[in-house]
Write an enzyme that holds these catalytic residues in place. Structure first.
Site, PDB file in Angstrom:
ATOM      1  CB  SER A 128      -0.902   0.011   1.234  1.00 41.46           C
ATOM      2  OG  SER A 128      -1.640   1.210   1.252  1.00 41.46           O
ATOM      3  CE  LYS A 183      -2.950  -2.066  -0.964  1.00 38.97           C
ATOM      4  NZ  LYS A 183      -3.410  -2.015  -2.284  1.00 38.97           N
ATOM      5  CG  HIS A 186      -5.325  -0.676   3.478  1.00 43.52           C
ATOM      6  ND1 HIS A 186      -5.365  -0.060   2.243  1.00 43.52           N
ATOM      7  CD2 HIS A 186      -4.629   0.156   4.278  1.00 43.52           C
ATOM      8  CE1 HIS A 186      -4.728   1.100   2.305  1.00 43.52           C
ATOM      9  NE2 HIS A 186      -4.262   1.245   3.532  1.00 43.52           N
ATOM     10  CG  ASN A 187      -7.049  -0.902  -1.223  1.00 44.45           C
ATOM     11  OD1 ASN A 187      -6.143  -0.897  -0.399  1.00 44.45           O
ATOM     12  ND2 ASN A 187      -6.831  -0.825  -2.517  1.00 44.45           N
ATOM     13  CD  GLU A 190      -7.388   4.006  -0.016  1.00 45.13           C
ATOM     14  OE1 GLU A 190      -6.462   3.265   0.375  1.00 45.13           O
ATOM     15  OE2 GLU A 190      -7.514   4.354  -1.209  1.00 45.13           O
TER      16      GLU A 190
HETATM   17  P1  NBP Z   1       0.737  -1.652 -14.273  1.00 49.81           P
HETATM   18  O1  NBP Z   1      -0.365  -2.233 -13.485  1.00 49.81           O
HETATM   19  O2  NBP Z   1       0.440  -0.541 -15.198  1.00 49.81           O
HETATM   20  O3  NBP Z   1       1.452  -2.840 -15.108  1.00 49.81           O
HETATM   21  C1  NBP Z   1       2.506  -2.578 -16.000  1.00 49.81           C
HETATM   22  C2  NBP Z   1       3.544  -3.655 -15.924  1.00 49.81           C
HETATM   23  O4  NBP Z   1       2.970  -4.939 -16.211  1.00 49.81           O
HETATM   24  C3  NBP Z   1       4.646  -3.431 -16.940  1.00 49.81           C
HETATM   25  O5  NBP Z   1       5.870  -3.820 -16.376  1.00 49.81           O
HETATM   26  C4  NBP Z   1       4.221  -4.369 -18.055  1.00 49.81           C
HETATM   27  O6  NBP Z   1       5.294  -4.750 -18.893  1.00 49.81           O
HETATM   28  C5  NBP Z   1       3.754  -5.546 -17.268  1.00 49.81           C
HETATM   29  N1  NBP Z   1       2.964  -6.509 -18.029  1.00 49.81           N
HETATM   30  C6  NBP Z   1       1.723  -6.425 -18.561  1.00 49.81           C
HETATM   31 BR1  NBP Z   1       0.691  -4.942 -18.533  1.00 49.81          BR
HETATM   32  N2  NBP Z   1       1.315  -7.536 -19.170  1.00 49.81           N
HETATM   33  C7  NBP Z   1       2.341  -8.387 -19.058  1.00 49.81           C
HETATM   34  C8  NBP Z   1       2.538  -9.725 -19.472  1.00 49.81           C
HETATM   35  N3  NBP Z   1       1.592 -10.403 -20.119  1.00 49.81           N
HETATM   36  N4  NBP Z   1       3.724 -10.309 -19.196  1.00 49.81           N
HETATM   37  C9  NBP Z   1       4.694  -9.635 -18.546  1.00 49.81           C
HETATM   38  N5  NBP Z   1       4.550  -8.371 -18.094  1.00 49.81           N
HETATM   39  C10 NBP Z   1       3.394  -7.751 -18.336  1.00 49.81           C
HETATM   40  O7  NBP Z   1       1.942  -1.212 -13.315  1.00 49.81           O
HETATM   41  P2  NBP Z   1       1.935  -0.464 -11.893  1.00 49.81           P
HETATM   42  O8  NBP Z   1       0.993   0.696 -11.888  1.00 49.81           O
HETATM   43  O9  NBP Z   1       3.367  -0.256 -11.575  1.00 49.81           O
HETATM   44  O10 NBP Z   1       1.337  -1.548 -10.903  1.00 49.81           O
HETATM   45  C11 NBP Z   1       1.913  -2.836 -10.718  1.00 49.81           C
HETATM   46  C12 NBP Z   1       1.062  -3.627  -9.769  1.00 49.81           C
HETATM   47  O11 NBP Z   1       1.038  -2.959  -8.515  1.00 49.81           O
HETATM   48  C13 NBP Z   1      -0.390  -3.766 -10.210  1.00 49.81           C
HETATM   49  O12 NBP Z   1      -0.863  -5.036  -9.847  1.00 49.81           O
HETATM   50  C14 NBP Z   1      -1.112  -2.725  -9.399  1.00 49.81           C
HETATM   51  O13 NBP Z   1      -2.467  -3.035  -9.184  1.00 49.81           O
HETATM   52  C15 NBP Z   1      -0.318  -2.740  -8.117  1.00 49.81           C
HETATM   53  N6  NBP Z   1      -0.371  -1.527  -7.336  1.00 49.81           N
HETATM   54  C16 NBP Z   1      -0.334  -0.307  -7.929  1.00 49.81           C
HETATM   55  C17 NBP Z   1      -0.373   0.846  -7.153  1.00 49.81           C
HETATM   56  C18 NBP Z   1      -0.292   2.184  -7.799  1.00 49.81           C
HETATM   57  O14 NBP Z   1      -0.425   3.188  -7.081  1.00 49.81           O
HETATM   58  N7  NBP Z   1      -0.059   2.277  -9.092  1.00 49.81           N
HETATM   59  C19 NBP Z   1      -0.449   0.743  -5.772  1.00 49.81           C
HETATM   60  C20 NBP Z   1      -0.452  -0.498  -5.182  1.00 49.81           C
HETATM   61  C21 NBP Z   1      -0.420  -1.628  -5.976  1.00 49.81           C
HETATM   62  P3  NBP Z   1       5.658  -3.870 -20.199  1.00 49.81           P
HETATM   63  O15 NBP Z   1       6.523  -2.760 -19.723  1.00 49.81           O
HETATM   64  O16 NBP Z   1       6.393  -4.836 -21.072  1.00 49.81           O
HETATM   65  O17 NBP Z   1       4.360  -3.403 -20.802  1.00 49.81           O
END
Ligand code: NBP
Length: 478
Positions: A128, A183, A186-187, A190
């Site tokens: 988180s 988690k 938690h959300n 929130e």
């Molecule tokens: P994203 O959720 O936008 O995912 C992008 C990543 O996933 C890139 O590295 C992309 O690779 C990879 N990817 C995808 Br899309 N399809 C794929 C596949 N078939 N095989 C391999 N890689 C693949 O990224 P994020 O916003 O950094 O979030 C990551 C995780 O963390 C998610 O599960 C999200 O729910 C969670 N999360 C996010 C937050 C937040 O604030 N953003 C907070 C807490 C948790 P590529 O570069 O090759 O396209």
């Protein structure tokens, strides 16, 4: 290999987690489906620590010391399965796959069971605090086996946020999907917190007649008291913010349709399955959903409301103090509901959840961080078997002291035609718990009448059905 940990999936979250590990002295292997992201990370932040970039899955796995610790930070859902399918065949018994994405806990349970068969540890981990938390210290909620936590826990604790007393905002939550479940709740909490704060704002604006800048001041005052929390703090900032283009309060130029990514909805869906009344979270999810239905809301413009009766200036200040009481009491109820859901899930999935420790790791690095969480930890420390947070003497006394103001606020909202579903449902829950008799008895009568669904009696054991045409009572085999 030499890397103590590897991160695959280097979008905002993965990149920042990888940097956080490196800044804490760990050697971090890096991998991403699209290799350019890996190269960019090393170019931009390579001097922050020791990174081992890898282009292929084989190189990545070879870069890791054994047992391998491989963090997956990709888009939740099918991408997570794709990455697991790619890496699992390259791993050896004892290795760990840590899924830090926002996975549904049922998916985590499925993946954990499948990988356990192959001798691999699958550690579904709630993270988180968004990208800022990932970089500077998130609240971390790891599930999975105790054995995996023994190896991984110290590293996660090191990169986690620290509470005011210095303790890490990371603890082993429980087996399989427990971390992702916690988690998710938690959300959900929130969502409820945000809705209650929004209702407090709406009442101060439209019943007390305060302008946003004034309300920001009120929130700053509350933030110095028992409501001290990240969400109250940022709410004051948002309300004080003036839109540069128009000179209007920022809150007045934003389209009033709240969006959602789905973890609040999951919380409510699963609460329904578990039979746990998380009405505060549900109202928060519904309120967002209602806000987005422009067509339905257009219909509302033709519906009658009460004659406005704004509060006089001297009444407004007293009312603001009452809103603080209503907000605090409603918040307490929604936390009690969320913890009830954790308790029920623990029983359903055979997780031994330490509810006090869970409140403890939310004190830093996450969106619901708040001074108030210390009180929850203390309540469970005093009585680990507490059936509800509302059974804690301290919390019960606060609700008792707040109830008059709380009722006034809900009454004012109703009289003024200002929707306050969060405050109202929290108060209804409180009163339902207090009620010596609920009209559920009548509902049982109705069910027995139309469907012979039977009922229990207060004066005798057994299962009964009334023959409604002649009033005779039959005892049924239970
Ligand atoms: P994203 O959720 O936008 O995912 C992008 C990543 O996933 C890139 O590295 C992309 O690779 C990879 N990817 C995808 Br899309 N399809 C794929 C596949 N078939 N095989 C391999 N890689 C693949 O990224 P994020 O916003 O950094 O979030 C990551 C995780 O963390 C998610 O599960 C999200 O729910 C969670 N999360 C996010 C937050 C937040 O604030 N953003 C907070 C807490 C948790 P590529 O570069 O090759 O396209």
């Amino acid at each position: 290999g030499t890397a103590q940990i590897g991160v695959t999936g280097l979008a905002v979250m993965g990149r920042n987690l990888a940097r956080n590990f490196a800044r804490n002295g760990y050697t971090v292997a890096l991998h991403n489906r699209t290799a350019s992201r890996t190269r960019e990370l090393v170019e931009q932040f390579g001097d922050e620590g020791t990174f081992v970039p890898a282009e292929t899955a084989e190189e990545f796995v070879a870069a890791l010391e054994r047992p391998r610790r491989l963090v997956v930070m990709v888009k939740a859902g099918a991408p997570t399965d794709a990455v697991i399918d790619e890496f699992a065949p390259l791993l050896e018994p004892g290795d760990m796959i840590i899924d830090g994405g926002n996975a549904h806990f049922a998916d985590t349970r499925r993946r954990e069971a499948a990988l356990r068969e192959r001798g691999l540890h699958f550690v579904g981990t709630g993270v988180s605090g968004g990208e800022e938390g990932a970089l500077n210290g998130p609240s971390i909620m790891p599930g999975g086996s105790a054995e995996s936590y023994a190896s991984l826990g110290p590293m996660l604790e090191k990169i986690s946020a620290k509470a005011a007393d210095g303790s890490p905002c990371c603890t082993h939550i429980g087996p399989d999907g427990a971390g992702h479940f916690v988690k998710m709740v938690h959300n959900g909490i929130e969502y409820a917190d945000m809705q209650l704060i929004a209702e407090a704002y709406d009442l101060l604006r439209h019943a007390a007649g305060y302008e946003p800048a004034r309300i920001a001041e009120v929130f700053r005052g509350w933030n110095a008291g028992r409501l001290d929390s990240y969400l109250i703090e940022i709410t004051a900032e948002v309300l004080a913010h003036v839109d540069a283009a128009t000179g209007k309060p920022f809150v007045d130029v934003v389209l009033d349709q709240a969006e959602q990514k789905g973890t609040g909805r999951w919380t409510v869906q699963i609460a329904l399955d578990l039979g746990v009344p998380v009405s505060g979270i549900a109202e928060a999810v519904f309120a967002r959903s209602l806000s987005g239905h422009a067509g339905q809301r257009a219909v509302g413009r033709g519906l009658a409301g009460p004659t406005p009766s704004p509060l006089a200036a001297d009444e407004a200040e007293a009312f603001a103090a009452q809103v603080e009481q209503a907000l605090y009491a409603s918040k307490l109820v929604s936390y009690a509901q969320g913890f009830h859901q954790l308790q029920a899930a623990g029983a359903e999935y055979s997780w031994t959840l330490d509810l006090g420790a869970i409140a403890g790791i939310w004190r830093g690095g996450c969106i619901i961080r708040a001074a108030f969480l210390d009180r929850i930890t203390a309540a469970y420390a005093k009585d680990p078997a507490l059936p509800s947070l509302l059974a804690d003497e301290g919390f019960a006394a606060e609700l008792g002291a707040a109830q008059d103001a709380w009722r006034q606020v809900v009454a004012t909202a109703t009289r003024s035609g200002i929707p306050a579903p969060g405050f109202s449902t929290a108060l209804a829950y409180y009163d339902a718990l207090r009620a010596p008799r609920l009209p559920a008895a009548l509902i049982q009568g109705q069910r027995d009448f139309f469907g012979a669904h039977t009922y229990h009696r207060v004066d005798r054991d057994g299962v009964f059905h009334t023959l409604w045409s002649d009033g005779r009572v039959e005892e049924r085999q239970s």
